[in-house]
Design a protein around this motif. Structure first.
Motif, PDB file in Angstrom:
ATOM      1  N   GLY A 248       4.132 -42.659   7.870  1.00 50.65           N
ATOM      2  CA  GLY A 248       3.453 -42.818   6.599  1.00 50.65           C
ATOM      3  C   GLY A 248       2.189 -41.980   6.577  1.00 50.65           C
ATOM      4  O   GLY A 248       1.389 -42.030   7.524  1.00 50.65           O
ATOM      5  N   PHE A 249       1.992 -41.216   5.518  1.00 54.31           N
ATOM      6  CA  PHE A 249       0.797 -40.378   5.426  1.00 54.31           C
ATOM      7  C   PHE A 249      -0.020 -40.689   4.176  1.00 54.31           C
ATOM      8  O   PHE A 249      -1.133 -40.195   4.015  1.00 54.31           O
ATOM      9  CB  PHE A 249       1.164 -38.892   5.454  1.00 54.31           C
ATOM     10  N   THR A 250       0.518 -41.499   3.291  1.00 51.63           N
ATOM     11  CA  THR A 250      -0.191 -41.940   2.104  1.00 51.63           C
ATOM     12  C   THR A 250       0.315 -43.323   1.740  1.00 51.63           C
ATOM     13  O   THR A 250       1.448 -43.689   2.097  1.00 51.63           O
ATOM     14  CB  THR A 250       0.017 -40.955   0.932  1.00 51.63           C
ATOM     15  N   SER A 251      -0.506 -44.103   1.053  1.00 53.59           N
ATOM     16  CA  SER A 251      -0.059 -45.453   0.691  1.00 53.59           C
ATOM     17  C   SER A 251      -0.781 -45.935  -0.558  1.00 53.59           C
ATOM     18  O   SER A 251      -1.877 -45.473  -0.883  1.00 53.59           O
ATOM     19  CB  SER A 251      -0.295 -46.437   1.839  1.00 53.59           C
ATOM     20  N   LYS A 252      -0.147 -46.853  -1.236  1.00 51.02           N
ATOM     21  CA  LYS A 252      -0.738 -47.425  -2.440  1.00 51.02           C
ATOM     22  C   LYS A 252      -1.905 -48.337  -2.081  1.00 51.02           C
ATOM     23  O   LYS A 252      -1.950 -48.946  -1.011  1.00 51.02           O
ATOM     24  CB  LYS A 252       0.307 -48.227  -3.218  1.00 51.02           C
ATOM     25  N   GLY A 253      -2.856 -48.423  -3.023  1.00 51.93           N
ATOM     26  CA  GLY A 253      -3.940 -49.370  -2.888  1.00 51.93           C
ATOM     27  C   GLY A 253      -3.528 -50.713  -3.469  1.00 51.93           C
ATOM     28  O   GLY A 253      -2.414 -50.879  -3.984  1.00 51.93           O
TER      29      GLY A 253
ATOM     30  N   ILE B 236      -1.966 -55.710  -8.389  1.00 52.77           N
ATOM     31  CA  ILE B 236      -1.795 -54.340  -8.834  1.00 52.77           C
ATOM     32  C   ILE B 236      -1.725 -53.435  -7.611  1.00 52.77           C
ATOM     33  O   ILE B 236      -2.536 -53.583  -6.692  1.00 52.77           O
ATOM     34  CB  ILE B 236      -2.968 -53.895  -9.736  1.00 52.77           C
ATOM     35  N   ARG B 237      -0.751 -52.540  -7.585  1.00 56.94           N
ATOM     36  CA  ARG B 237      -0.650 -51.544  -6.513  1.00 56.94           C
ATOM     37  C   ARG B 237      -1.007 -50.192  -7.123  1.00 56.94           C
ATOM     38  O   ARG B 237      -0.298 -49.682  -7.991  1.00 56.94           O
ATOM     39  CB  ARG B 237       0.759 -51.536  -5.923  1.00 56.94           C
ATOM     40  N   THR B 238      -2.118 -49.648  -6.667  1.00 54.25           N
ATOM     41  CA  THR B 238      -2.663 -48.442  -7.281  1.00 54.25           C
ATOM     42  C   THR B 238      -2.199 -47.179  -6.548  1.00 54.25           C
ATOM     43  O   THR B 238      -1.654 -47.241  -5.447  1.00 54.25           O
ATOM     44  CB  THR B 238      -4.201 -48.489  -7.278  1.00 54.25           C
ATOM     45  N   ILE B 239      -2.442 -46.050  -7.187  1.00 55.15           N
ATOM     46  CA  ILE B 239      -2.116 -44.747  -6.611  1.00 55.15           C
ATOM     47  C   ILE B 239      -3.384 -43.900  -6.596  1.00 55.15           C
ATOM     48  O   ILE B 239      -4.351 -44.214  -7.300  1.00 55.15           O
ATOM     49  CB  ILE B 239      -0.995 -44.035  -7.406  1.00 55.15           C
ATOM     50  N   PRO B 240      -3.433 -42.835  -5.786  1.00 54.60           N
ATOM     51  CA  PRO B 240      -4.666 -42.038  -5.688  1.00 54.60           C
ATOM     52  C   PRO B 240      -5.165 -41.487  -7.014  1.00 54.60           C
ATOM     53  O   PRO B 240      -6.374 -41.250  -7.169  1.00 54.60           O
ATOM     54  CB  PRO B 240      -4.256 -40.904  -4.740  1.00 54.60           C
TER      55      PRO B 240
ATOM     56  N   VAL C  40       6.630 -40.057   4.761  1.00 50.48           N
ATOM     57  CA  VAL C  40       6.866 -40.907   3.590  1.00 50.48           C
ATOM     58  C   VAL C  40       5.562 -41.532   3.099  1.00 50.48           C
ATOM     59  O   VAL C  40       4.553 -41.555   3.802  1.00 50.48           O
ATOM     60  CB  VAL C  40       7.870 -42.032   3.918  1.00 50.48           C
ATOM     61  N   GLY C  41       5.616 -42.060   1.876  1.00 50.98           N
ATOM     62  CA  GLY C  41       4.539 -42.876   1.350  1.00 50.98           C
ATOM     63  C   GLY C  41       4.884 -44.340   1.528  1.00 50.98           C
ATOM     64  O   GLY C  41       6.047 -44.701   1.672  1.00 50.98           O
ATOM     65  N   GLN C  42       3.875 -45.203   1.537  1.00 47.28           N
ATOM     66  CA  GLN C  42       4.099 -46.633   1.729  1.00 47.28           C
ATOM     67  C   GLN C  42       3.460 -47.419   0.595  1.00 47.28           C
ATOM     68  O   GLN C  42       2.367 -47.078   0.128  1.00 47.28           O
ATOM     69  CB  GLN C  42       3.546 -47.083   3.083  1.00 47.28           C
ATOM     70  N   THR C  43       4.147 -48.480   0.178  1.00 45.81           N
ATOM     71  CA  THR C  43       3.651 -49.286  -0.936  1.00 45.81           C
ATOM     72  C   THR C  43       2.767 -50.439  -0.466  1.00 45.81           C
ATOM     73  O   THR C  43       2.031 -51.018  -1.267  1.00 45.81           O
ATOM     74  CB  THR C  43       4.822 -49.860  -1.744  1.00 45.81           C
ATOM     75  N   GLY C  44       2.840 -50.800   0.816  1.00 45.14           N
ATOM     76  CA  GLY C  44       2.050 -51.914   1.330  1.00 45.14           C
ATOM     77  C   GLY C  44       0.668 -51.480   1.776  1.00 45.14           C
ATOM     78  O   GLY C  44       0.414 -50.302   2.048  1.00 45.14           O
ATOM     79  N   ALA C  45      -0.247 -52.457   1.865  1.00 43.72           N
ATOM     80  CA  ALA C  45      -1.600 -52.178   2.330  1.00 43.72           C
ATOM     81  C   ALA C  45      -1.633 -52.111   3.853  1.00 43.72           C
ATOM     82  O   ALA C  45      -0.781 -52.684   4.540  1.00 43.72           O
ATOM     83  CB  ALA C  45      -2.549 -53.259   1.825  1.00 43.72           C
ATOM     84  N   ASN C  46      -2.638 -51.428   4.382  1.00 44.58           N
ATOM     85  CA  ASN C  46      -2.789 -51.299   5.833  1.00 44.58           C
ATOM     86  C   ASN C  46      -4.242 -50.983   6.159  1.00 44.58           C
ATOM     87  O   ASN C  46      -5.037 -50.665   5.281  1.00 44.58           O
ATOM     88  CB  ASN C  46      -1.853 -50.216   6.372  1.00 44.58           C
ATOM     89  N   ASP C  47      -4.579 -51.041   7.443  1.00 44.65           N
ATOM     90  CA  ASP C  47      -5.956 -50.807   7.874  1.00 44.65           C
ATOM     91  C   ASP C  47      -6.455 -49.404   7.538  1.00 44.65           C
ATOM     92  O   ASP C  47      -7.666 -49.180   7.427  1.00 44.65           O
ATOM     93  CB  ASP C  47      -6.074 -51.027   9.387  1.00 44.65           C
ATOM     94  N   GLY C  48      -5.544 -48.459   7.367  1.00 44.98           N
ATOM     95  CA  GLY C  48      -5.958 -47.100   7.045  1.00 44.98           C
ATOM     96  C   GLY C  48      -6.767 -47.018   5.771  1.00 44.98           C
ATOM     97  O   GLY C  48      -7.616 -46.130   5.609  1.00 44.98           O
ATOM     98  N   GLN C  49      -6.533 -47.955   4.856  1.00 48.96           N
ATOM     99  CA  GLN C  49      -7.243 -47.929   3.582  1.00 48.96           C
ATOM    100  C   GLN C  49      -8.713 -48.318   3.728  1.00 48.96           C
ATOM    101  O   GLN C  49      -9.508 -48.069   2.835  1.00 48.96           O
ATOM    102  CB  GLN C  49      -6.525 -48.836   2.580  1.00 48.96           C
ATOM    103  N   GLU C  50      -9.074 -48.910   4.856  1.00 49.26           N
ATOM    104  CA  GLU C  50     -10.477 -49.132   5.184  1.00 49.26           C
ATOM    105  C   GLU C  50     -11.006 -48.013   6.069  1.00 49.26           C
ATOM    106  O   GLU C  50     -12.108 -47.506   5.860  1.00 49.26           O
ATOM    107  CB  GLU C  50     -10.656 -50.493   5.879  1.00 49.26           C
ATOM    108  N   PHE C  51     -10.212 -47.599   7.042  1.00 49.72           N
ATOM    109  CA  PHE C  51     -10.650 -46.553   7.954  1.00 49.72           C
ATOM    110  C   PHE C  51     -10.939 -45.235   7.231  1.00 49.72           C
ATOM    111  O   PHE C  51     -11.756 -44.431   7.688  1.00 49.72           O
ATOM    112  CB  PHE C  51      -9.602 -46.313   9.033  1.00 49.72           C
TER     113      PHE C  51
END
Length: 385
Positions: free
Chosen positions: A173-178, A256-260, A324-335
């Protein structure tokens, strides 16, 4: 390290019931694995989030550049143990699969990265500076990762790989939804249902909000080429206490699942604007709050870091690594809020049994992932020279 010891470390981690809490016991166990290498420059920092909830930052090696490893210490609840084929907190091996809560999400990934570091220390072959971030609270809000990021522990790294399940090490995964969780509260006035004019029905404003928010969300119609569109689900609604009373309070929750393309603040402004508009109507008293919002994680599958992962992976596995992109949240969104210019990748030995009964990890994939993380470190620092 012998194969059985690698399996035992994962089994020991699964036995620790870190269900949305109790991560300090995981931190204790991990610290114990690294303490014998204190004379080799291992630095272990325990960062407490709350009583019984400790993050760990483990640093080995030295040099101008830093490779980041990360995995979370918590797991989700196992549900009814009777639904499982075996005790969810006692690792069970069958047909070369290890079963247990967290086997795939993500104690196998956490264990694999830790063992990779331990083996480097054991053989005196640490190729550069590696930081391991073992976090609390990923499953309920990524607040361990947020704490470490705000405290500056992640600043200045050159690349970060989080060992989230990667479909058996086949997808990175290299990108993911917020994510935005919102809670709408409506305050009315209770009364007997036979005299409704004496009260104010708190449910009516929620119905109006539920109807009008759909058109507000529909305006976010851009589509990300990897993640698709922003999505919105009204997931919880409750109000009133009994059938013959006018409800004095009502609550609605949405996800809500956001995109960049749409930063969270843009969505906040739209929702806040709707609440303000509705509150101009007689009898409306709505308020909104947000719970653990996470920004979408942008990324580039052609970044040098992702290309390096593909190179290392494809030299070890039969099938090429899919970005791939991922729809779930993960720690990367804070890092991603740490200082510096670095890429984040999500790749671990887990599979699609996350949060399910009879969660498992394939042992061959788990063991091979250890070698992958070691080789990644070697090639990461080789390119830095």
């Amino acid at each position: 390290m012998e194969k059985q010891q690698k399996i035992q470390i994962l089994s020991d981690l699964i036995a620790i019931r870190s269900v949305n809490d109790n991560e300090a016991q995981v931190a204790d166990y991990i610290s114990g694995l690294f303490e014998p290498y204190a004379n080799k420059g291992v630095d272990i920092q325990r960062v407490t989030y709350a009583p019984g909830r400790d993050n760990l930052v483990i640093t080995i090696g030295e040099g101008p550049s830093t490779l980041g490893f990360s995995g979370h210490e918590d797991v989700v609840a196992a549900g009814d143990p009777a639904d499982w084929s075996s005790d969810p907190f006692e690792a069970t091996i069958k047909d070369n699969k290890l079963y247990g809560r967290g086997a795939t999400d993500m104690k196998s990934g956490l264990a694999a990265q830790l063992i990779a570091m331990l083996e480097m220390l054991e053989s005196d072959s640490v190729p550069g500076k590696i930081k391991m971030f073992a976090t609390v609270g990923e499953e309920t809000g990524e607040y361990g990762a947020a704490q470490l990021t705000k405290a500056g522990y992640v600043d200045g790294i050159g690349g970060l790989i989080i060992s989230e399940p990667g479909d058996g090490m086949s997808r990175v995964g290299f990108t993911s939804k917020g994510v935005i969780d919102y809670i709408i509260t409506s305050v009315g006035k209770g009364a007997h249902s036979s005299r409704p004019e004496k009260g104010v029905n708190a449910i009516d404003p929620l119905v109006d909000f539920a109807t009008e928010v759909r058109s507000v969300m529909a305006k976010f119609d851009k589509e990300n080429p990897v993640l698709g569109k922003l999505t919105h689900v009204q997931s919880v609604i409750s109000g009133g206490v009994q059938i013959n009373s006018v409800p004095a309070k009502g609550i609605m929750k949405g996800n809500i699942r956001t995109i960049p393309e749409y930063p969270n603040q843009v969505v906040f402004d739209a929702l806040n604007g709707l609440v303000e508009k509705l509150n101009q109507r007689p009898g409306f008293d709505l308020s909104i709050k947000y719970s653990f919002p996470e920004e979408a994680m942008p990324g580039d599958e052609n970044s040098p870091f992702i290309k390096l992962l593909k190179k290392v992976h494809d030299g070890m596995f039969d099938e090429p690594l899919e970005a791939v992109g991922q729809t779930g949240a993960n720690d990367g969104q804070e890092f991603l809020h740490a200082k510096g210019d670095f890429s984040i990748a999500l790749l671990g030995p887990g599979n699609d049994t996350s949060h399910q009964v009879d969660e498992y990890v394939d042992l061959d994939v788990y063991l091979k992932s250890i070698d992958f993380y070691k080789q990644l470190a070697v090639e990461f620092f080789a390119k830095e020279k």
